[in-house]
Motif scaffolding. Sequence first.
Motif: not given
Length: 232
Positions: A165-190
């Motif tokens: 949700m923060l990402t969507t608000q940043y994207a709306k509120g800062m149109p001069d900056v491209r703001v996106d969010v990702v789901d890496p998926g279920y990845t083997a990490t610590d």
Amino acid sequence: MTTTFITGANKGLGRETARRLVEAGHTVLLGARDPEAGHRAAQELGARFVQIDVTDEASVAAAAADVEAREGVVDVLVNNAGIAGPAKGPADLTADDVAAVLDVNLLGVVRTTRAFLPLLRRSEHPAIINVASGLGSTKLTHDPSRIESQVVAPAYTASKAALVMLTTQYAKGMPDVRVDVVDPGYTATDLNQNSGPQTVTEGTDAVVRLATEGPGHGTGRFLDRDGEIGWG
């Protein structure tokens, strides 16, 4: 040349993102809290280490000042630092447990974005990429065909939903900056005791795609390695 700053980049998804973007020709600034681990990773990958603790305002400000003095601009900010938090169910979870996870996974993004925004705005095509999770998607966590629907991790999922949700608000509120969010998926990490079926390379596909796609691709998107997830 594109200058990219990545938080939490001494291991896991952050390190692999750094490796791939160095390979793609980016000037990579490898942000990490631990100086020894950060220096070692940066040296091995051909990046420059910048110490940053996203839970500490002074540390974040010092990191931004360091980059301002050395590079003077950031084209891509990857907010990758994150923690899983305690393995507790809802009945045992305390407010302090949740606050500790939010401090890294959500407030860390706020601190870092605010400090680095002046450097981003010096770029012709600034971009912010927030690393969330499918566990932050209401749609995916209610889909019985998805593994996300089987997970009970209240603090972590709440932090990632808030980041989406923060990402969507940043994207709306800062149109001069491209703001996106990702789901890496279920990845083997610590973060999951290396239990995920994906490799870190597969888990960084969405981040690398966004970091290298250039301008003209929109903002306020939620993507995984296969494309846009959409909202809901």
